[in-house]
Design an enzyme around this catalytic site. Structure first.
Site, short mmCIF file in Angstrom:
data_model
loop_
_atom_site.label_atom_id
_atom_site.label_comp_id
_atom_site.label_asym_id
_atom_site.label_seq_id
_atom_site.Cartn_x
_atom_site.Cartn_y
_atom_site.Cartn_z
N HIS A 29 6.29 7.97 -12.41
CA HIS A 29 6.69 8.46 -11.10
C HIS A 29 6.49 7.38 -10.05
CE1 HIS A 29 7.17 11.08 -7.62
NE2 HIS A 29 7.58 12.03 -8.44
N HIS A 30 7.44 7.29 -9.12
CA HIS A 30 7.38 6.27 -8.07
C HIS A 30 6.22 6.50 -7.11
CE1 HIS A 30 8.85 2.88 -5.89
NE2 HIS A 30 10.08 2.95 -6.36
N ALA A 31 5.63 7.68 -7.13
CA ALA A 31 4.45 7.92 -6.29
C ALA A 31 3.28 7.06 -6.75
CB ALA A 31 4.06 9.39 -6.35
N ILE A 33 3.64 3.88 -8.69
CA ILE A 33 3.87 2.44 -8.72
C ILE A 33 5.23 2.10 -8.13
CG2 ILE A 33 2.46 2.09 -10.79
CD1 ILE A 33 5.12 1.86 -12.37
N ASN A 217 2.14 1.41 -4.32
CA ASN A 217 3.42 1.06 -3.72
C ASN A 217 3.20 0.11 -2.56
OD1 ASN A 217 6.01 2.58 -4.65
ND2 ASN A 217 4.36 4.06 -4.87
#
Length: 373
Positions: A29-31, A33, A217
């Site tokens: 999930h982009h949350a 990385i 991120n």
């Protein structure tokens, strides 16, 4: 999609391909990385030689308890909520501690330090001059997405892309956008849906310092006109270089003032609800959008990698379409290759493989026009 009741990462090993090769498909999930942090994960997955590294065995399981067994999936809801709230409050404290530095950075950008010319004023004047053109024209990509995806993977030569960049004085990322622009122009033109105005790409910008492998991120972004309204590939590349240079200047001015990896209380729940309402309302099919497509370029390893002794032949990214931007083109370098991954909403771009073929042909066209031969 990822099951929110389980950890937000999945790894699949796919076998039985006709050529005898296998595939490792990872979803994170982009949350957790961004693309840069994803490259750090590669270090854990792959070796730099055909001889696999020694991996320490898993720790032994604890001895069985004499008390009543507890389900491995059982979760203490009270402790879970307490952990979430503690983490959120910690983030808010960090944000308030950083507030004076953020304010000082923005003040210096707008007013300038003593004896210096304010950097932000020129950037804002430049942005104001572009505002009439920075409203994206309507395309099939500006649509509400569904749960179904279409995907294509294509590869072009990194050496060819570098030769184009050197001969034209452009950056490698400009060449990537020019290749995408040529493919998108042809794809929409054949459908009779090519706008008179240039398409606008949302381009992520990494804020990660070299050597930073933290799993978080660190990314901002810019909007860039990709000159799909220009037929000549050389003039198209020149226009992209001009637009991206101006956009980078604006983004760079405020780079140090952008907080990274901060959350506010309730943000995950609120954002999820907002996207759910936005998607079900169909507003993405009606409202004007600031961009048409996402184009992202992630630097990858220049040396060959191996997985359990098998050589990795390609690293193709799978990225994220969104409501109103149903097509995402992400490219990752690996050895002498630029590996493209085109991820789209299946309804908006059912024939994404054709667009992938046009990327390869647009590269050849651009190389011939700029380098010759």
């Amino acid at each position: 999609t990822l099951d929110r009741s389980r950890p937000l990462w999945q790894f699949y090993v796919i076998t039985g391909l006709a050529n005898g090769q296998g595939v490792l498909y990872s979803k994170v999930h982009h949350a957790a990385i961004d693309g840069g942090a994803g490259m750090a994960i590669n270090k854990a997955l792959y070796d730099v030689s055909a001889t696999p590294r020694d991996v320490a065995p898993a720790p032994p399981k604890p001895a069985p308890s004499t008390t009543a067994p507890v389900s491995p999936t059982a979760v203490d809801p009270v402790k879970g909520i307490a952990d979430i709230m503690t983490n959120m409050m910690r983030q808010q404290v960090k944000l308030w501690q950083a507030a004076p530095e953020i304010v000082n950075s923005m003040t210096n950008a707008f007013l300038g330090k003593p004896g210096e010319t304010p950097k932000a004023l020129g950037a804002l004047q430049n942005l104001a001059s572009q505002l009439p053109t920075l409203s994206a024209p309507k395309t099939p990509f500006n649509a509400t997405i569904t749960r179904e995806r279409s995907y294509a993977a294509r590869t072009i030569s990194l050496s060819d892309a570098k030769a184009i960049a050197k001969a034209s004085g452009a950056k490698l990322n400009d060449v990537v956008m020019a290749v995408c622009s040529g493919a998108l122009r042809r794809y929409l033109q054949e459908k009779g849906q090519l706008p008179d105005k240039s398409l606008i790409a949302g381009v992520p910008i990494s804020l990660r310092e070299p050597g930073d492998t933290r799993q978080n991120n660190q990314v901002s972004g810019m909007l860039c006109q990709i000159a799909t309204d220009i037929a000549d590939p050389v003039e198209r590349l020149k226009a992209i270089v001009k637009s991206s240079t101006e956009s980078k200047q604006i983004a760079g001015t405020f780079r140090d003032t952008v907080p990274q990896d901060f959350a506010f209380v309730g943000a995950p729940i609120l954002l999820q609800l907002m996207m759910l309402v936005y998607g079900r309302s169909g507003l993405a099919d009606k409202l004007p959008m600031p961009m048409n497509v996402t184009i992202s370029n992630v630097p990858g390893p220049p040396m060959p990698l191996y997985c359990a002794g098998a050589k990795v032949t390609a690293l193709h990214p799978v990225s994220i379409p969104a409501h109103g931007a149903a097509l995402n083109i992400t490219v990752q370098s690996y050895m002498d290759a630029l590996n493209f991954g085109l991820t789209a909403d299946r309804r908006a771009v059912p024939d994404v493989a054709r667009l992938g073929d046009y990327l390869v042909e647009a590269t050849a066209e651009l190389k011939k026009a700029v380098v010759g031969g």
